[in-house]
Design a protein around this motif. Structure first.
Motif, mmCIF file in Angstrom:
data_model
loop_
_atom_site.group_PDB
_atom_site.id
_atom_site.type_symbol
_atom_site.label_atom_id
_atom_site.label_comp_id
_atom_site.label_asym_id
_atom_site.label_seq_id
_atom_site.Cartn_x
_atom_site.Cartn_y
_atom_site.Cartn_z
ATOM 1 N N ARG A 31 0.963 -1.116 0.037
ATOM 2 C CA ARG A 31 -0.024 -0.056 0.067
ATOM 3 C C ARG A 31 0.776 1.269 -0.083
ATOM 4 N NH1 ARG A 31 -4.423 -0.330 4.190
ATOM 5 N NH2 ARG A 31 -5.469 -1.271 2.287
ATOM 6 N N LEU A 32 0.612 2.115 -0.968
ATOM 7 C CA LEU A 32 1.381 3.248 -1.182
ATOM 8 C C LEU A 32 0.502 4.548 -1.347
ATOM 9 C CD1 LEU A 32 3.907 2.099 -3.834
ATOM 10 C CD2 LEU A 32 4.321 2.272 -1.448
ATOM 11 N N THR A 33 1.066 5.697 -0.929
ATOM 12 C CA THR A 33 0.402 6.883 -0.904
ATOM 13 C C THR A 33 1.304 7.931 -1.567
ATOM 14 O OG1 THR A 33 -0.617 6.805 1.345
ATOM 15 C CG2 THR A 33 -0.607 9.028 0.511
ATOM 16 N N LEU A 34 0.815 8.337 -2.884
ATOM 17 C CA LEU A 34 1.397 9.183 -3.667
ATOM 18 C C LEU A 34 1.243 10.627 -3.749
ATOM 19 C CD1 LEU A 34 0.748 6.238 -5.180
ATOM 20 C CD2 LEU A 34 2.377 7.015 -6.802
ATOM 21 N N THR A 35 1.830 11.487 -3.433
ATOM 22 C CA THR A 35 1.555 12.785 -3.511
ATOM 23 C C THR A 35 2.448 13.490 -4.646
ATOM 24 O OG1 THR A 35 1.177 13.076 -1.302
ATOM 25 C CG2 THR A 35 1.340 15.145 -2.212
ATOM 26 N N VAL A 36 1.656 13.776 -5.548
ATOM 27 C CA VAL A 36 2.065 14.544 -7.010
ATOM 28 C C VAL A 36 1.809 15.970 -7.106
ATOM 29 C CG1 VAL A 36 2.183 14.423 -9.478
ATOM 30 C CG2 VAL A 36 2.083 12.236 -8.044
ATOM 31 N N ALA A 37 2.897 16.749 -7.526
ATOM 32 C CA ALA A 37 2.845 18.284 -7.713
ATOM 33 C C ALA A 37 3.210 18.650 -8.937
ATOM 34 C CB ALA A 37 3.307 19.057 -6.548
ATOM 35 N N ASP A 38 3.019 19.730 -9.741
ATOM 36 C CA ASP A 38 3.306 20.435 -11.026
ATOM 37 C C ASP A 38 3.638 19.488 -11.906
ATOM 38 O OD1 ASP A 38 3.388 22.823 -9.516
ATOM 39 O OD2 ASP A 38 5.320 22.357 -8.332
ATOM 40 N N SER A 39 2.855 18.639 -12.065
ATOM 41 C CA SER A 39 2.865 17.395 -13.274
ATOM 42 C C SER A 39 2.796 17.940 -14.758
ATOM 43 C CB SER A 39 2.058 16.313 -13.056
ATOM 44 O OG SER A 39 0.835 16.537 -12.936
ATOM 45 N N GLY A 40 1.906 19.228 -14.725
ATOM 46 C CA GLY A 40 1.279 19.698 -15.898
ATOM 47 C C GLY A 40 0.292 19.487 -16.422
ATOM 48 N N ASP A 41 -0.424 18.776 -15.409
ATOM 49 C CA ASP A 41 -1.989 18.196 -15.612
ATOM 50 C C ASP A 41 -2.650 17.997 -14.221
ATOM 51 O OD1 ASP A 41 -4.392 16.947 -16.121
ATOM 52 O OD2 ASP A 41 -3.703 15.180 -17.136
ATOM 53 N N PRO A 42 -3.362 19.241 -14.109
ATOM 54 C CA PRO A 42 -4.382 19.305 -12.678
ATOM 55 C C PRO A 42 -4.714 17.970 -12.303
ATOM 56 C CG PRO A 42 -4.624 21.268 -14.110
ATOM 57 C CD PRO A 42 -3.853 20.192 -14.817
ATOM 58 N N ALA A 43 -5.117 17.327 -13.271
ATOM 59 C CA ALA A 43 -5.968 15.997 -12.915
ATOM 60 C C ALA A 43 -4.990 14.866 -12.354
ATOM 61 C CB ALA A 43 -6.592 15.388 -14.024
ATOM 62 N N THR A 44 -3.631 15.059 -12.658
ATOM 63 C CA THR A 44 -2.600 13.832 -11.889
ATOM 64 C C THR A 44 -1.795 14.501 -10.723
ATOM 65 O OG1 THR A 44 -0.904 14.687 -13.320
ATOM 66 C CG2 THR A 44 -2.440 12.971 -14.036
ATOM 67 N N ASP A 45 -2.239 15.845 -10.524
ATOM 68 C CA ASP A 45 -1.442 16.314 -9.359
ATOM 69 C C ASP A 45 -2.705 16.061 -7.999
ATOM 70 O OD1 ASP A 45 0.347 17.583 -10.656
ATOM 71 O OD2 ASP A 45 -0.412 19.442 -10.436
ATOM 72 N N GLY A 46 -1.940 15.811 -7.005
ATOM 73 C CA GLY A 46 -2.761 15.396 -5.529
ATOM 74 C C GLY A 46 -2.410 14.229 -4.892
ATOM 75 N N THR A 47 -3.016 13.813 -4.232
ATOM 76 C CA THR A 47 -2.542 12.754 -3.319
ATOM 77 C C THR A 47 -3.407 11.554 -3.807
ATOM 78 O OG1 THR A 47 -1.962 13.960 -1.474
ATOM 79 C CG2 THR A 47 -2.456 11.824 -0.858
ATOM 80 N N PHE A 48 -2.810 10.313 -3.907
ATOM 81 C CA PHE A 48 -3.522 8.930 -4.237
ATOM 82 C C PHE A 48 -3.171 7.923 -3.754
ATOM 83 C CE2 PHE A 48 -3.010 12.124 -7.935
ATOM 84 C CZ PHE A 48 -4.086 12.012 -8.368
ATOM 85 N N GLU A 49 -3.984 6.956 -3.259
ATOM 86 C CA GLU A 49 -3.724 5.757 -2.440
ATOM 87 C C GLU A 49 -3.731 4.543 -3.825
ATOM 88 O OE1 GLU A 49 -3.121 5.740 0.713
ATOM 89 O OE2 GLU A 49 -3.458 7.705 0.837
ATOM 90 N N LEU A 50 -2.745 3.674 -3.604
ATOM 91 C CA LEU A 50 -2.568 2.754 -4.353
ATOM 92 C C LEU A 50 -2.190 1.446 -3.422
ATOM 93 C CD1 LEU A 50 -1.741 1.396 -7.255
ATOM 94 C CD2 LEU A 50 0.369 1.769 -6.766
ATOM 95 N N ASP A 51 -3.369 0.680 -3.701
ATOM 96 C CA ASP A 51 -3.168 -0.808 -3.026
ATOM 97 C C ASP A 51 -2.806 -1.722 -4.259
ATOM 98 O OD1 ASP A 51 -4.084 0.500 -0.604
ATOM 99 O OD2 ASP A 51 -6.125 0.158 -1.227
ATOM 100 N N CYS A 52 -1.986 -2.708 -3.864
ATOM 101 C CA CYS A 52 -1.778 -3.679 -4.805
ATOM 102 C C CYS A 52 -1.740 -5.134 -4.167
ATOM 103 C CB CYS A 52 -0.262 -3.757 -5.270
ATOM 104 S SG CYS A 52 0.179 -2.228 -6.332
ATOM 105 N N HIS A 53 -1.997 -6.107 -5.094
ATOM 106 C CA HIS A 53 -2.343 -7.516 -4.403
ATOM 107 C C HIS A 53 -3.401 -7.972 -3.528
ATOM 108 C CE1 HIS A 53 2.087 -6.985 -5.411
ATOM 109 N NE2 HIS A 53 1.324 -7.740 -6.296
ATOM 110 N N PRO A 54 -4.925 -7.100 -3.950
ATOM 111 C CA PRO A 54 -5.312 -7.209 -5.186
ATOM 112 C C PRO A 54 -5.135 -5.233 -5.417
ATOM 113 C CG PRO A 54 -7.350 -6.999 -3.835
ATOM 114 C CD PRO A 54 -5.789 -7.371 -3.038
ATOM 115 N N ALA A 55 -5.310 -5.039 -6.809
ATOM 116 C CA ALA A 55 -5.054 -3.578 -7.034
ATOM 117 C C ALA A 55 -6.251 -2.840 -6.825
ATOM 118 C CB ALA A 55 -4.782 -3.360 -8.737
ATOM 119 N N GLY A 56 -6.200 -1.651 -6.148
ATOM 120 C CA GLY A 56 -7.190 -0.777 -5.870
ATOM 121 C C GLY A 56 -6.620 0.628 -5.450
ATOM 122 N N GLY A 57 -7.585 1.282 -4.889
ATOM 123 C CA GLY A 57 -7.338 2.623 -4.228
ATOM 124 C C GLY A 57 -7.625 3.724 -5.141
#
Length: 137
Positions: A31-57
């Motif tokens: 389980r990971l938390t990703l915080t992205v800033a200034d990517s050039g696309d406001p839709a991909t900036d922000g904080t996202f949760e990533l769960d694997c095995h199984p995939a989700g978040g």
């Protein structure tokens, strides 16, 4: 002796019936938390949760991101390791995008920073796409 063995079997069956049976320790969660800033696309900036095995978040592409992490993972190596300080890198600026990744992967804690300040850092970021978003320069 027979009575105590019967009692032990009865207790074990009761534990199974109630869900209280002893089980092996659960596998560590990926389980990971990703915080992205200034990517050039406001839709991909922000904080996202990533769960694997199984995939989700809340990650926009959890299955593809988990598959990429599985591909990058090698026994005895840290896929999130930073660029070594003595690495010779091109001075090619890849843009202002940054990312911070925390959590647990393959049973190990993760606390990694990503940026695109030179050729090595930009290549490291690109290796993690689609875990990290495609960032324009």
């Amino acid at each position: 002796m027979l009575r105590s063995a019967g009692l032990a079997v009865s207790l074990a069956l009761a534990a199974v019936a109630t869900g209280a049976a002893a089980t092996a320790a659960p596998a560590p969660e990926d389980r990971l938390t990703l915080t992205v800033a200034d990517s050039g696309d406001p839709a991909t900036d922000g904080t996202f949760e990533l769960d694997c095995h199984p995939a989700g978040g809340s990650h926009p592409a959890p299955r593809a991101a988990c598959d990429k992490l599985d591909e990058l993972t090698e026994w005895g190596a840290d896929p999130f390791a930073p660029v070594a300080p003595d690495t010779m890198c091109t001075m090619q600026y890849g843009g202002p995008a940054t990312a911070h990744v925390t959590g647990t992967w393959a049973g190990r804690p993760v606390n990694a920073e990503f940026k695109r300040t030179d050729g090595c850092e930009t290549a490291r970021w690109s290796r993690f796409e689609p875990v990290l978003p495609h960032a324009g320069s």
